[in-house]
Design a protein around this motif. Structure first.
Motif, PDB file in Angstrom:
ATOM      1  N   ILE A  15      38.169  -8.145   8.381  1.00 17.82           N
ATOM      2  CA  ILE A  15      39.365  -7.676   9.072  1.00 17.82           C
ATOM      3  C   ILE A  15      39.362  -8.290  10.472  1.00 17.82           C
ATOM      4  O   ILE A  15      38.364  -8.236  11.187  1.00 17.82           O
ATOM      5  CB  ILE A  15      39.402  -6.141   9.174  1.00 17.82           C
ATOM      6  N   TRP A  16      40.508  -8.885  10.836  1.00 15.53           N
ATOM      7  CA  TRP A  16      40.628  -9.596  12.110  1.00 15.53           C
ATOM      8  C   TRP A  16      41.614  -8.865  13.023  1.00 15.53           C
ATOM      9  O   TRP A  16      42.628  -8.333  12.566  1.00 15.53           O
ATOM     10  CB  TRP A  16      41.152 -11.011  11.878  1.00 15.53           C
ATOM     11  N   LEU A  17      41.303  -8.871  14.298  1.00 18.37           N
ATOM     12  CA  LEU A  17      42.233  -8.389  15.323  1.00 18.37           C
ATOM     13  C   LEU A  17      42.682  -9.597  16.137  1.00 18.37           C
ATOM     14  O   LEU A  17      41.843 -10.374  16.601  1.00 18.37           O
ATOM     15  CB  LEU A  17      41.567  -7.352  16.226  1.00 18.37           C
ATOM     16  N   MET A  18      43.988  -9.756  16.306  1.00 21.55           N
ATOM     17  CA  MET A  18      44.537 -10.939  16.964  1.00 21.55           C
ATOM     18  C   MET A  18      45.413 -10.554  18.152  1.00 21.55           C
ATOM     19  O   MET A  18      46.040  -9.498  18.169  1.00 21.55           O
ATOM     20  CB  MET A  18      45.394 -11.740  15.987  1.00 21.55           C
ATOM     21  N   ALA A  19      45.442 -11.451  19.115  1.00 18.32           N
ATOM     22  CA  ALA A  19      46.351 -11.334  20.259  1.00 18.32           C
ATOM     23  C   ALA A  19      46.823 -12.741  20.615  1.00 18.32           C
ATOM     24  O   ALA A  19      46.202 -13.734  20.230  1.00 18.32           O
ATOM     25  CB  ALA A  19      45.656 -10.685  21.450  1.00 18.32           C
ATOM     26  N   ALA A  20      47.923 -12.815  21.343  1.00 19.87           N
ATOM     27  CA  ALA A  20      48.437 -14.109  21.802  1.00 19.87           C
ATOM     28  C   ALA A  20      48.207 -14.229  23.299  1.00 19.87           C
ATOM     29  O   ALA A  20      48.236 -13.234  24.035  1.00 19.87           O
ATOM     30  CB  ALA A  20      49.924 -14.241  21.478  1.00 19.87           C
ATOM     31  N   SER A  21      47.971 -15.443  23.759  1.00 15.16           N
ATOM     32  CA  SER A  21      47.763 -15.688  25.186  1.00 15.16           C
ATOM     33  C   SER A  21      49.023 -15.308  25.962  1.00 15.16           C
ATOM     34  O   SER A  21      50.136 -15.655  25.566  1.00 15.16           O
ATOM     35  CB  SER A  21      47.440 -17.158  25.436  1.00 15.16           C
ATOM     36  N   ARG A  22      48.827 -14.578  27.058  1.00 13.17           N
ATOM     37  CA  ARG A  22      49.946 -14.128  27.886  1.00 13.17           C
ATOM     38  C   ARG A  22      49.580 -14.268  29.348  1.00 13.17           C
ATOM     39  O   ARG A  22      48.422 -14.109  29.730  1.00 13.17           O
ATOM     40  CB  ARG A  22      50.277 -12.656  27.599  1.00 13.17           C
ATOM     41  N   LYS A  23      50.567 -14.570  30.159  1.00 13.93           N
ATOM     42  CA  LYS A  23      50.354 -14.602  31.608  1.00 13.93           C
ATOM     43  C   LYS A  23      50.186 -13.184  32.142  1.00 13.93           C
ATOM     44  O   LYS A  23      49.387 -12.925  33.040  1.00 13.93           O
ATOM     45  CB  LYS A  23      51.541 -15.278  32.308  1.00 13.93           C
ATOM     46  N   ILE A  24      50.993 -12.246  31.602  1.00 12.94           N
ATOM     47  CA  ILE A  24      50.933 -10.853  32.030  1.00 12.94           C
ATOM     48  C   ILE A  24      50.466 -10.034  30.831  1.00 12.94           C
ATOM     49  O   ILE A  24      51.215  -9.825  29.877  1.00 12.94           O
ATOM     50  CB  ILE A  24      52.308 -10.347  32.511  1.00 12.94           C
ATOM     51  N   GLU A  25      49.229  -9.563  30.861  1.00 18.33           N
ATOM     52  CA  GLU A  25      48.662  -8.885  29.708  1.00 18.33           C
ATOM     53  C   GLU A  25      49.084  -7.423  29.647  1.00 18.33           C
ATOM     54  O   GLU A  25      49.264  -6.769  30.678  1.00 18.33           O
ATOM     55  CB  GLU A  25      47.136  -8.950  29.744  1.00 18.33           C
ATOM     56  N   ASN A  26      49.226  -6.920  28.426  1.00 16.58           N
ATOM     57  CA  ASN A  26      49.339  -5.484  28.226  1.00 16.58           C
ATOM     58  C   ASN A  26      47.926  -4.919  28.401  1.00 16.58           C
ATOM     59  O   ASN A  26      47.020  -5.293  27.655  1.00 16.58           O
ATOM     60  CB  ASN A  26      49.867  -5.196  26.821  1.00 16.58           C
ATOM     61  N   PRO A  27      47.686  -4.051  29.387  1.00 20.53           N
ATOM     62  CA  PRO A  27      46.306  -3.648  29.691  1.00 20.53           C
ATOM     63  C   PRO A  27      45.610  -2.899  28.555  1.00 20.53           C
ATOM     64  O   PRO A  27      44.410  -3.066  28.344  1.00 20.53           O
ATOM     65  CB  PRO A  27      46.457  -2.746  30.928  1.00 20.53           C
ATOM     66  N   ILE A  28      46.351  -2.081  27.806  1.00 26.23           N
ATOM     67  CA  ILE A  28      45.749  -1.360  26.678  1.00 26.23           C
ATOM     68  C   ILE A  28      45.354  -2.346  25.585  1.00 26.23           C
ATOM     69  O   ILE A  28      44.237  -2.307  25.053  1.00 26.23           O
ATOM     70  CB  ILE A  28      46.722  -0.308  26.113  1.00 26.23           C
ATOM     71  N   ALA A  29      46.271  -3.266  25.254  1.00 31.30           N
ATOM     72  CA  ALA A  29      45.994  -4.258  24.216  1.00 31.30           C
ATOM     73  C   ALA A  29      44.830  -5.162  24.614  1.00 31.30           C
ATOM     74  O   ALA A  29      43.974  -5.495  23.791  1.00 31.30           O
ATOM     75  CB  ALA A  29      47.250  -5.094  23.946  1.00 31.30           C
ATOM     76  N   ALA A  30      44.791  -5.561  25.898  1.00 28.07           N
ATOM     77  CA  ALA A  30      43.708  -6.429  26.370  1.00 28.07           C
ATOM     78  C   ALA A  30      42.354  -5.735  26.244  1.00 28.07           C
ATOM     79  O   ALA A  30      41.360  -6.352  25.839  1.00 28.07           O
ATOM     80  CB  ALA A  30      43.966  -6.832  27.817  1.00 28.07           C
ATOM     81  N   GLN A  31      42.314  -4.430  26.567  1.00 25.66           N
ATOM     82  CA  GLN A  31      41.057  -3.686  26.468  1.00 25.66           C
ATOM     83  C   GLN A  31      40.622  -3.530  25.018  1.00 25.66           C
ATOM     84  O   GLN A  31      39.439  -3.659  24.689  1.00 25.66           O
ATOM     85  CB  GLN A  31      41.233  -2.301  27.111  1.00 25.66           C
ATOM     86  N   LEU A  32      41.582  -3.254  24.128  1.00 26.79           N
ATOM     87  CA  LEU A  32      41.263  -3.142  22.700  1.00 26.79           C
ATOM     88  C   LEU A  32      40.743  -4.467  22.154  1.00 26.79           C
ATOM     89  O   LEU A  32      39.817  -4.494  21.343  1.00 26.79           O
ATOM     90  CB  LEU A  32      42.497  -2.707  21.914  1.00 26.79           C
ATOM     91  N   MET A  33      41.351  -5.558  22.610  1.00 25.10           N
ATOM     92  CA  MET A  33      40.924  -6.875  22.139  1.00 25.10           C
ATOM     93  C   MET A  33      39.483  -7.140  22.526  1.00 25.10           C
ATOM     94  O   MET A  33      38.719  -7.775  21.785  1.00 25.10           O
ATOM     95  CB  MET A  33      41.847  -7.956  22.713  1.00 25.10           C
ATOM     96  N   LYS A  34      39.058  -6.634  23.683  1.00 23.86           N
ATOM     97  CA  LYS A  34      37.680  -6.841  24.136  1.00 23.86           C
ATOM     98  C   LYS A  34      36.686  -5.917  23.434  1.00 23.86           C
ATOM     99  O   LYS A  34      35.573  -6.318  23.106  1.00 23.86           O
ATOM    100  CB  LYS A  34      37.590  -6.594  25.647  1.00 23.86           C
ATOM    101  N   GLU A  35      37.104  -4.662  23.181  1.00 22.19           N
ATOM    102  CA  GLU A  35      36.133  -3.652  22.813  1.00 22.19           C
ATOM    103  C   GLU A  35      36.213  -3.144  21.390  1.00 22.19           C
ATOM    104  O   GLU A  35      35.228  -2.617  20.858  1.00 22.19           O
ATOM    105  CB  GLU A  35      36.259  -2.436  23.759  1.00 22.19           C
ATOM    106  N   PHE A  36      37.368  -3.262  20.708  1.00 21.84           N
ATOM    107  CA  PHE A  36      37.510  -2.636  19.404  1.00 21.84           C
ATOM    108  C   PHE A  36      36.626  -3.303  18.352  1.00 21.84           C
ATOM    109  O   PHE A  36      36.585  -4.522  18.233  1.00 21.84           O
ATOM    110  CB  PHE A  36      38.955  -2.666  18.926  1.00 21.84           C
ATOM    111  N   SER A  37      35.940  -2.472  17.581  1.00 25.68           N
ATOM    112  CA  SER A  37      35.124  -2.977  16.478  1.00 25.68           C
ATOM    113  C   SER A  37      34.782  -1.835  15.545  1.00 25.68           C
ATOM    114  O   SER A  37      34.648  -0.682  15.959  1.00 25.68           O
ATOM    115  CB  SER A  37      33.828  -3.604  17.013  1.00 25.68           C
TER     116      SER A  37
END
Length: 293
Positions: A269-291
Motif C-alpha cells: 500500500i502506497w501513500l502519495m503526494a504531489a510537489s507543492r510550493k504551499i503545502e497542506n500542513p496536515i497532509a505534509a505531516q502524514l506523508m512524513k509519519e504515516f505507516s
C-alpha cells in the motif's frame, strides 16, 4: 523593472494550448482581432516573436516554448494558491482531501483519517475512484494525498510516494470450504475463485503463485472492488485472495474463514503526494509519519 501583463500571458498560454487563435478566442469568449492584437502587444513587450505560422497553424518559437513553460508554472502556482487558501477556510479547520483507490482496504483509509485528526484540527474529505483519475487529481492539487496499491507511474513526475504497508495475502472462503485447509495450497486445485482484475498489481503475483505450485483454479469472477470481492466470498461464490488486513476483519465478523497464506505474495500500500510550493500542513505531516508497518 518591466511589468508583465498577465492577461496577455493568459491569452498567449491559451492560444498555445488550443493551437490556434480561433479556438482560443472561442474558449476565452474574446474576438479574434482583439486576441491577435493583445498577443502582438505581448510579443512587442518581450521583444521577440512567440509563434511562427506553418501551413495555417501556429507553432511556438524557441522563445515561445520558454514563455509557455514559465506561463504553465505561473498558472499552476495560482491554482495551487487558491487550493491552499481553501484548505484553511472550511469551518476554520484545515481541509485535507484524500483519494483512495477502490482496491485499498477501508481499514487502512480509516487509519489515515484517525492519524490526520491526531496531527491537528482538520476536516477530511475522502474521494474514491480509478487510479488514473485520482492521480491526475493529485497532480492538479484537487486531492492532497492518495492511497494506492501500486506505485505512481514514471510519467507522473511531480508525484512522490512511500510504502506504508506490506501485507501478506491469504485465501479466504465461506465455512463450506473449511476442508480445504488440509493440504493447502494444493487443495485449491480446481476450486472457484473471485480474483482481482488483470489491471491489479496483485493479480500477476497471484497467477504466478499458482503457476509455480502447479495449481489450476477456476476463475468465476473478477472485480477490483475489495468490498464486492468479500461479499461474493461470503455468499460462497468462490474463494478470495485478500490481504491480511481485510482477512482479519472478515474472520472477526465471522463472515469468512482463512484457508492459508499464499507464500511469497504480498500487497503493498502506497501513500502519495504531489510537489507543492504551499503545502497542506496536515497532509505534509502524514506523508512524513504515516505507516502501518
Amino acid at each position: 523593472m518591466q511589468w508583465l501583463n498577465y492577461h496577455h500571458l493568459q491569452y498567449f498560454y491559451t492560444i498555445a494550448k488550443e493551437g490556434s487563435i480561433a479556438k482560443a478566442a472561442a474558449k476565452l469568449n474574446v474576438g479574434q482581432p482583439s486576441l491577435s492584437t493583445q498577443l502582438k502587444q505581448l510579443e512587442d513587450s518581450l521583444g521577440r516573436p512567440l509563434f511562427e505560422r506553418s501551413k495555417q497553424r501556429l507553432h511556438l518559437t524557441e522563445a515561445g516554448r520558454i514563455a509557455y513553460d514559465y506561463a504553465d508554472q505561473v498558472f499552476r502556482l495560482g491554482s495551487e494558491m487558491v487550493e491552499a487558501l481553501e484548505d484553511r477556510l472550511v469551518n476554520n479547520r484545515i481541509h485535507v482531501q484524500i483519494g483512495a483507490l477502490d482496491s485499498v482496504p477501508k481499514h487502512i483509509t480509516k487509519e489515515v483519517l484517525v492519524q490526520a485528526y491526531g496531527v491537528g484540527n482538520c476536516m477530511v474529505s475522502v474521494l474514491e475512484g480509478s487510479g488514473d483519475k485520482l492521480l491526475r487529481d493529485l497532480e492538479a492539487h484537487k486531492v492532497d494525498l492518495l492511497l494506492s496499491n501500486y506505485a505512481p507511474p514514471v510519467d507522473f513526475k511531480t508525484v512522490h510516494a512511500k510504502t506504508v504497508a506490506k501485507l501478506d495475502v491469504v485465501v479466504c472462503a465461506s465455512a463450506k470450504y473449511k476442508n480445504l485447509k488440509k493440504n493447502f495450497p494444493h487443495s485449491l486445485e480446481g476450486q472457484p475463485f473471485v480474483f482481482p482484475t488483470v489491471h491489479s498489481k496483485l493479480r500477476p503475483d497471484i497467477d504466478h503463485f499458482f503457476n509455480v505450485n502447479g495449481i489450476k483454479v477456476d476463475c468465476v469472477a473478477e472485480t477490483q472492488d475489495t468490498s464486492l470481492q468479500s461479499l461474493l466470498g461470503t455468499e460462497g461464490v468462490g474463494l478470495i485472495p485478500v490481504n491480511e488486513v481485510v482477512a482479519e476483519e472478515l474472520v472477526k465478523e465471522k463472515k469468512l474463514i482463512t484457508l492459508g497464506k499464499m507464500k511469497g505474495v504480498y500487497e503493498e500500500i502506497w501513500l502519495m503526494a504531489a510537489s507543492r510550493k504551499i503545502e497542506n500542513p496536515i497532509a505534509a505531516q502524514l506523508m512524513k509519519e504515516f505507516s502501518l508497518k
